[in-house]
Design an enzyme around this catalytic site. Structure first.
Site, PDB file in Angstrom:
ATOM      1  N   ASP A 132       0.808  -1.225   0.000  1.00 22.97           N
ATOM      2  CA  ASP A 132       0.000   0.000   0.000  1.00 22.97           C
ATOM      3  C   ASP A 132       0.838   1.271   0.000  1.00 22.97           C
ATOM      4  OD1 ASP A 132       1.017  -0.030   2.547  1.00 22.97           O
ATOM      5  OD2 ASP A 132      -0.893  -0.383   3.553  1.00 22.97           O
ATOM      6  N   ASP A 259      19.737  -4.365  -1.268  1.00 23.65           N
ATOM      7  CA  ASP A 259      19.002  -3.109  -1.483  1.00 23.65           C
ATOM      8  C   ASP A 259      18.980  -2.252  -0.226  1.00 23.65           C
ATOM      9  OD1 ASP A 259      17.295  -5.463  -0.774  1.00 23.65           O
ATOM     10  OD2 ASP A 259      15.847  -3.876  -0.358  1.00 23.65           O
TER      11      ASP A 259
HETATM   12  P1  AMP Z   1      12.371  -3.146   2.897  1.00 24.37           P
HETATM   13  O1  AMP Z   1      12.049  -4.424   3.589  1.00 24.37           O
HETATM   14  O2  AMP Z   1      11.863  -1.922   3.623  1.00 24.37           O
HETATM   15  O3  AMP Z   1      13.790  -3.037   2.504  1.00 24.37           O
HETATM   16  O4  AMP Z   1      11.533  -3.163   1.553  1.00 24.37           O
HETATM   17  C1  AMP Z   1      11.735  -4.090   0.522  1.00 24.37           C
HETATM   18  C2  AMP Z   1      10.895  -3.692  -0.670  1.00 24.37           C
HETATM   19  O5  AMP Z   1       9.512  -3.724  -0.357  1.00 24.37           O
HETATM   20  C3  AMP Z   1      11.172  -2.303  -1.205  1.00 24.37           C
HETATM   21  O6  AMP Z   1      11.041  -2.329  -2.594  1.00 24.37           O
HETATM   22  C4  AMP Z   1      10.083  -1.483  -0.562  1.00 24.37           C
HETATM   23  O7  AMP Z   1       9.809  -0.327  -1.284  1.00 24.37           O
HETATM   24  C5  AMP Z   1       8.918  -2.457  -0.597  1.00 24.37           C
HETATM   25  N1  AMP Z   1       7.922  -2.171   0.446  1.00 24.37           N
HETATM   26  C6  AMP Z   1       8.046  -2.317   1.775  1.00 24.37           C
HETATM   27  N2  AMP Z   1       6.912  -1.967   2.416  1.00 24.37           N
HETATM   28  C7  AMP Z   1       6.032  -1.594   1.454  1.00 24.37           C
HETATM   29  C8  AMP Z   1       4.672  -1.126   1.453  1.00 24.37           C
HETATM   30  N3  AMP Z   1       3.984  -0.961   2.587  1.00 24.37           N
HETATM   31  N4  AMP Z   1       4.121  -0.828   0.258  1.00 24.37           N
HETATM   32  C9  AMP Z   1       4.792  -0.980  -0.882  1.00 24.37           C
HETATM   33  N5  AMP Z   1       6.060  -1.414  -0.954  1.00 24.37           N
HETATM   34  C10 AMP Z   1       6.674  -1.726   0.195  1.00 24.37           C
HETATM   35 MG    MG Z   2      14.774  -1.550   1.731  1.00 20.78          MG
END
Ligand code: AMP
Ligand code: MG
Length: 490
Positions: A132, A259
């Site tokens: 979201d 990432d």
């Molecule tokens: P992270 O675990 O924060 O490193 O996120 C990994 C991936 O998931 C990244 O591409 C983020 O942008 C995406 N992501 C994490 N939470 C959300 C969310 N609530 N809505 C959309 N994308 C998300």
């Molecule tokens: Mg991330």
């Protein structure tokens, strides 16, 4: 975004937004609009950071600040974009991108640095997949708190400028209040960004992008014969320094996917991170890390793994000769391994007040770590106890295991000619008296979610000065993280 959403009455604030990233090849980002929040309300604001950015909000109403930092009003000069990136998540390569973050500009600060300004949790982007794009008040506050603690600890980190409630509901395992975090960073370029550019675009784009990164973060590499190799080595050195800092204070990043590793060497992406209380190299808090891939003691190895991914991404532009390029990568990575093996004991020696150890003194470190591991002693408090402070759980230290070690250390100090004063000075710089312990963070978050920010404010203030050794408070020192669990993207 229509012009009417730009606020024109803001010249006194000091906005000086550039958007160099948006001048890069189009494949690297998408233009995107933030979702309009329902009722923006400021919860936390970082005044010191705002000053360093050259932004003054003294003449601006709280409501306007909340509007800026929730995406309701675009600061003048904003070009909101979502960055494309890929990454290895738990070892598996995948396409990602900013799914819940929007870069709205790069503030040129009074000291001439470009600083990315990002809303995190301001709605869907083309990279959101099934997500979201939103953030919860609890998760955004957690990032505000822990990143501020890291800054106070003197550890390179992205920072948090504001947390603003949006008035929207966010659906997770239960219903949460929504919030936007404004995050600042030297840049949001990740190892995964290089993986994206290398595997999904062409060699010319990779070269252009690498040049951009070198100019922005490592301009001193421009003069080197092989500027790409020089850049690679500098990124490696920065990561090594960063991971040594993490381990010095017991920080566990929790999700060191490629990432989530910044090219500029800052701690980025505060998801399931947490500080270790009881010492064990196997400590893992993240609920999804069942294999312990990102455990405390595994972080140097994962750093190496991620930097190897960066090497592979840079391979086509390191040399026209592939074998030669591979050789360069392997040599640079070997330096990382040697660097860690050399530097980590030195960090630990400094934590026990020894700046000029001899090889044979390493036994002292081995014994201390073994004792801490066996007794599950608190990592932070043990070093404070070595400094002679009164700490919680004192029975643990009134044992032959610890007292014998204290005597051995004293003998080593005498042999090395280190004075009590010199060792204390060193230990004060290396050992914080406060870290954001899990139970403190949880108490602060419970307060904030319940509408009471007072404990969070108190904690934030105290975390600004973690090396103030004249203010040691048991309230912040209780060790308790048994069964503590953290979650990604909550
Ligand atoms: P992270 O675990 O924060 O490193 O996120 C990994 C991936 O998931 C990244 O591409 C983020 O942008 C995406 N992501 C994490 N939470 C959300 C969310 N609530 N809505 C959309 N994308 C998300
Ligand atoms: Mg991330």
């Amino acid at each position: 975004m229509s012009e009417k959403n730009h606020n024109n009455n803001t010249s006194e604030i000091g906005w000086n937004l550039q958007h160099t990233y948006a001048t890069l090849p189009e494949a690297l980002f998408r233009k995107v609009d933030p979702e309009i929040p329902i009722k923006p309300e400021i919860v936390f604001f970082n005044n010191h950071l705002s000053e360093r950015l050259g932004l003054k909000f003294s003449e601006v109403s709280e409501q306007e600040i909340a509007d800026f930092f929730s995406g309701k009003i675009l600061p003048p000069g904003s070009v909101p974009i979502a960055q494309a990136y890929a990454g290895h998540q738990f070892g598996h390569f995948t396409m990602l991108g900013d799914g819940r973050a929007i870069l709205f500009g790069e503030q040129l600060t009074p000291d001439g640095t470009l600083i990315d300004l990002v809303w995190k949790g301001s709605g869907r982007t083309p990279f959101s997949r099934s997500g979201d794009g939103l953030g919860t008040l609890s998760a955004m506050t957690r990032e505000f708190l822990i990143s501020k603690a890291m800054f106070g600890l003197g550890i390179p980190t992205t920072e948090s400028l504001a947390v603003v409630k949006t008035g929207k509901k966010v659906y997770r395992e239960k219903i949460h209040e929504g919030a936007v975090l404004t995050r600042t960073a030297l840049s949001h370029i990740r190892v995964g960004t290089f993986e994206f550019v290398s595997y999904y675009t062409d060699k010319a784009t990779l070269m252009k992008f690498t040049d951009y990164c070198i100019q922005r973060h490592y301009p001193e590499s421009l003069g080197d014969q092989n500027s790409v190799l020089s850049f690679y080595k500098k990124v490696i050195q920065k990561q090594l320094d960063l991971i040594l800092h993490w381990m010095r204070v017991g920080f566990i990043h929790g999700v060191m996917n490629t990432d989530n590793m910044s090219i500029a060497g800052e701690t980025i992406d505060y998801g399931p991170c947490a500080f270790m209380n009881e010492y064990s190299p196997d400590t893992v808090f993240s609920s999804i890390d069942s294999q312990g891939r990102y455990a405390f003691g595994n972080q140097p190895r994962i750093g190496h793994w991620n930097l190897a991914c960066l090497g592979s991404a840079l391979l086509p532009i390191l040399s026209d000769n592939e074998e030669e390029a591979k050789e360069m990568i392997s040599e640079a990575l070997n330096e990382y391994i040697k660097g860690f093996e050399r530097e980590w004991p030195l960090v630990l020696f400094k934590k026990i007040g020894i700046s000029n150890p001899e090889e044979k003194n390493k036994i002292l470190l081995d014994r201390l770590l073994k004792w801490m591991n066996e007794t599950r002693a608190d990592y932070t408090n043990t070093f404070l106890k070595i400094m002679g402070y009164d700490v919680p759980d004192h029975e643990k230290y009134d044992t032959p295991g610890f007292q014998d070690w204290i005597r051995e250390r004293k003998i080593v100090l005498e042999e090395l000619g280190i004075t009590q004063e010199a060792s204390m000075q060193l230990m004060q710089k290396m050992n914080p008296v406060i870290i954001p312990r899990n139970h403190l963070v949880e108490k602060a978050l419970d307060g904030v979610v319940g509408g009471d920010v007072s404990f969070a404010q108190e904690l934030l203030q105290r975390l600004d000065y973690p090396y103030r050794h004249d203010d040691v408070d048991f309230k912040f020192m209780e060790s308790d993280d048994r069964d503590y669990k953290t979650y990604c993207g909550t």
